[in-house]
Scaffold this motif. Structure first.
Motif, short mmCIF file in Angstrom:
data_model
loop_
_atom_site.label_atom_id
_atom_site.label_comp_id
_atom_site.label_asym_id
_atom_site.label_seq_id
_atom_site.Cartn_x
_atom_site.Cartn_y
_atom_site.Cartn_z
N ALA B 216 6.96 10.98 2.15
CA ALA B 216 6.56 10.85 0.76
C ALA B 216 7.02 9.52 0.19
CB ALA B 216 7.14 12.00 -0.06
N ASN B 217 8.22 9.11 0.54
CA ASN B 217 8.75 7.85 0.01
C ASN B 217 8.00 6.64 0.56
OD1 ASN B 217 10.98 5.51 0.09
ND2 ASN B 217 11.32 6.89 -1.62
N TRP B 218 7.54 6.72 1.80
CA TRP B 218 6.79 5.61 2.37
C TRP B 218 5.37 5.53 1.80
CZ3 TRP B 218 8.10 7.32 8.04
CH2 TRP B 218 9.47 7.10 8.26
N GLY B 219 4.96 6.57 1.10
CA GLY B 219 3.63 6.55 0.51
C GLY B 219 2.54 7.00 1.46
N VAL B 220 2.92 7.57 2.60
CA VAL B 220 1.91 8.07 3.55
C VAL B 220 1.18 9.24 2.91
CG1 VAL B 220 1.62 9.13 5.81
CG2 VAL B 220 3.28 7.33 5.52
N VAL B 338 -8.58 -1.35 -5.48
CA VAL B 338 -8.79 -0.28 -4.50
C VAL B 338 -7.45 0.05 -3.87
CG1 VAL B 338 -9.92 0.37 -2.37
CG2 VAL B 338 -11.11 -1.05 -4.00
N ARG B 339 -7.08 1.30 -3.93
CA ARG B 339 -5.88 1.73 -3.22
C ARG B 339 -6.35 2.41 -1.95
NH1 ARG B 339 -2.84 6.10 -0.84
NH2 ARG B 339 -0.67 5.78 -1.33
N SER B 340 -6.15 1.72 -0.85
CA SER B 340 -6.63 2.27 0.41
C SER B 340 -5.51 3.07 1.08
CB SER B 340 -7.07 1.11 1.29
OG SER B 340 -6.74 1.38 2.62
N PRO B 341 -5.80 4.28 1.54
CA PRO B 341 -4.74 5.08 2.16
C PRO B 341 -4.15 4.43 3.41
CG PRO B 341 -6.87 6.16 2.39
CD PRO B 341 -7.06 5.04 1.44
N ILE B 342 -5.01 3.79 4.21
CA ILE B 342 -4.51 3.23 5.46
C ILE B 342 -3.63 2.01 5.21
CG2 ILE B 342 -5.18 2.35 7.72
CD1 ILE B 342 -5.90 5.16 7.33
N PHE B 343 -3.92 1.28 4.17
CA PHE B 343 -3.09 0.11 3.83
C PHE B 343 -1.64 0.52 3.68
CE2 PHE B 343 -1.24 -2.66 0.55
CZ PHE B 343 -1.41 -3.89 1.15
#
Lengths: 165, 377
Positions: B216-220, B338-343
């Protein structure tokens, strides 16, 4: 940490706790949209603050209100100022806090939140390289998407695209 | 003795940009002590084309096909999230019929994207039959895309204020036939092939446990996060369009496990998700029957969007995709983020590969499901 962490604070709790703790330093904005589901169901909170408060506010939101994820950090160039926008998410309630911070165009410095949320690390690096905003205290503020040799910031409004008037 | 003759210094190894595991152009530089990785540094940007800046020069309608190109296998959700943010800006509600059609299209997209991922995992970890079978099943869903939108991959289907067209005749019959076949024959077959193959499973089991707190902290986000025990899905916890009306389960593994989940859990969660997608499609068609066929599937919208700031989020097959729009009252956006999940997921690969062997890197990175188009933008 002196205060207890609240795992799943409700919309009212978040509003109340932040306004009690920060008082006039944080401004609550309201949305006028009537048909947007997430706003009607109270899952969006809009805040504005300044760069002296942002680190304290983010630490509070992370440690006490349990917003585990920094969903995105981005910048918007309004020519006379640059605005940094944070989106923070709580996984238990689905509430998203949007925080905006205005920076004067000639002094683009803001404290980094990458040490609170590791996920904000690359967002800040990206914002640095595209807008030239310097995040003080960031562990590794280097160019990420563009070549290291670039000396300009391509997403600023002063950088014109070909074909735009 | 060995140390005297051989240079046993730690060294940096560059994996990529052309490497079988990388699935696109990106580099993972790993710092290796013998075979154990002690540090890593992902490098991206080979594909950076200034997508967000390009959008500032285009009218809103012209951005929809561009949003498709952010990721070829999740094109539907990317154009969906753009339409969503524009609708939020206009403060309009999409007609009910269009909402369900979008849900159906999104879930078809999710299934075919996960099958593409499964095929890639098969080749990465040496199970070539999984690759062939997954691509065979995927073709049925691409055919459905052709029937609905006229395109296999870059579908260009959602519109600001609805969808481009209502579904064609017999689409429901064809879609349900395909989904039922997939649920009862295709997917169990692939699952058996994948989970019964001990060399294949052995490549993933016990590889790099990640705890829910770290993830969660890493934003994954997305399946990688749910496999490690974070119980969050935008479709359920922050419902958009018709997802609020649909009753489905969000597969989460290791929910209260302090150890977290390994690569195999992150693998299984995606397979479970495909079953749920089938369920969502079935329910959406049932709900759609109560809405008359003549009902509109699109509303007319003005060309210019009033000034303001707007945000929309959607559950992409790979995670949480967000668009943040700043409009200035003209027909072109002032800024589109754009907030890309993979980024974000790939930024945490540094921690994900810490302490594992070099041979395990493909197994860990495969669970992120790389897509460079949306990462570099």
């Amino acid at each position: 940490m002196t205060e207890e962490m609240i795992q799943a604070p409700s919309y009212e709790d978040v509003n109340k706790l932040i306004s009690e703790k920060f008082g006039e330093k944080v401004v609550f904005r309201t949305s006028t949209k009537k048909n947007v589901k997430a706003i009607n169901e109270k899952r969006r909170i809009f805040l504005s603050t300044d760069r002296d408060t942002i680190l304290e506010l983010c630490t509070y939101i992370h440690d006490v209100l349990n917003f585990e994820q920094a969903t995105s950090v981005c910048a918007v160039d309004y020519i006379d100022r640059v605005q940094i926008v944070y989106h923070l998410t709580n996984y238990f309630t689905g509430i998203v806090i949007e925080i905006t911070v205005d920076l004067p165009a000639d002094d683009l410095h803001i404290p980094s939140v990458a040490l609170i949320w590791e996920g904000a690390n690359w967002h800040e690096r990206e914002t640095y390289e595209l807008f030239g905003v310097i995040f003080d205290g960031h562990p590794k503020l280097e160019r990420l998407l563009t070549p290291q040799s670039y000396e300009f910031f391509p997403f600023r409004k002063s950088y014109k695209l070909r074909g735009s008037e | 003795m060995v140390e005297e003759r051989m240079n046993t210094d730690k060294m940096w190894i560059t994996m990529g940009p052309q490497h079988p595991f990388s699935h696109g152009l990106w580099t993972l530089r790993v710092h290796a002590d013998g075979e154990i990785i002690t540090d890593a540094e992902p490098e991206i940007g080979y594909l950076h084309r200034g997508w967000e800046k390009e959008c500032e020069n285009r009218t809103y309608a012209k951005i929809i096909p561009m949003a498709d190109r952010l990721c070829y296998s999740a094109s539907m959700t990317w154009s969906h999230v753009f339409c969503k943010v524009a609708e939020e800006a206009l403060d309009i509600e999409v007609p009910e019929r269009a909402q369900y059609l979008r849900v159906i299209a999104d879930e078809i997209c999710r299934i075919q994207s996960h099958l593409m991922w499964l095929a890639a995992v098969g080749t990465d970890l040496g199970n070539l039959t999984v690759f062939l079978w997954a691509l065979r099943e995927r073709e049925f869903f691409l055919d459905l895309n052709i029937r609905l939108c006229g395109q296999r991959l870059t579908t260009n289907y959602p519109r600001i204020g609805g969808v481009r067209n209502d579904m064609p005749y017999y689409f429901e019959r064809d879609c349900m036939r395909c989904v039922e076949r997939f649920e009862t024959v295709g997917l169990p077959e692939i699952m058996k092939l994948a989970t019964d193959s001990s060399p294949f499973v052995g490549r993933m089991q016990g590889i790099k446990y990640l705890t829910a707190k770290d993830v969660a902290n890493w934003g994954v986000t997305g399946p990688a996060m749910r496999g490690c025990g974070v119980d969050y899905d935008v479709r359920r916890d922050d419902p958009y369009d018709a997802y609020g009306e649909i009753d489905f389960e969000v597969p989460v593994l290791n929910k209260n496990n302090p150890k977290g989940g390994d690569a195999y859990d992150r693998f299984l969660v995606r397979l479970e998700e495909m079953y749920q997608s089938c369920e969502i499609i079935r329910q959406a068609f049932q709900k759609l029957q109560s809405i008359p066929k003549e009902a509109p599937s699109r509303v007319k919208v003005p060309r210019c969007i009033p000034a303001g700031t707007h945000m929309a989020k959607i559950e992409d097959p790979r995670g949480e995709s967000i668009m943040y729009l700043v409009s200035d009252g003209t027909e072109k956006p002032w800024r589109l983020k754009v907030r890309s999940p993979i980024f974000v997921n790939v930024s945490s690969s540094k921690h994900m590969v810490d302490g594992v062997r070099i041979a395990d890197v493909p197994a860990i990175m495969a669970m992120i499901d790389m897509c460079l188009g949306e990462t570099d933008r």
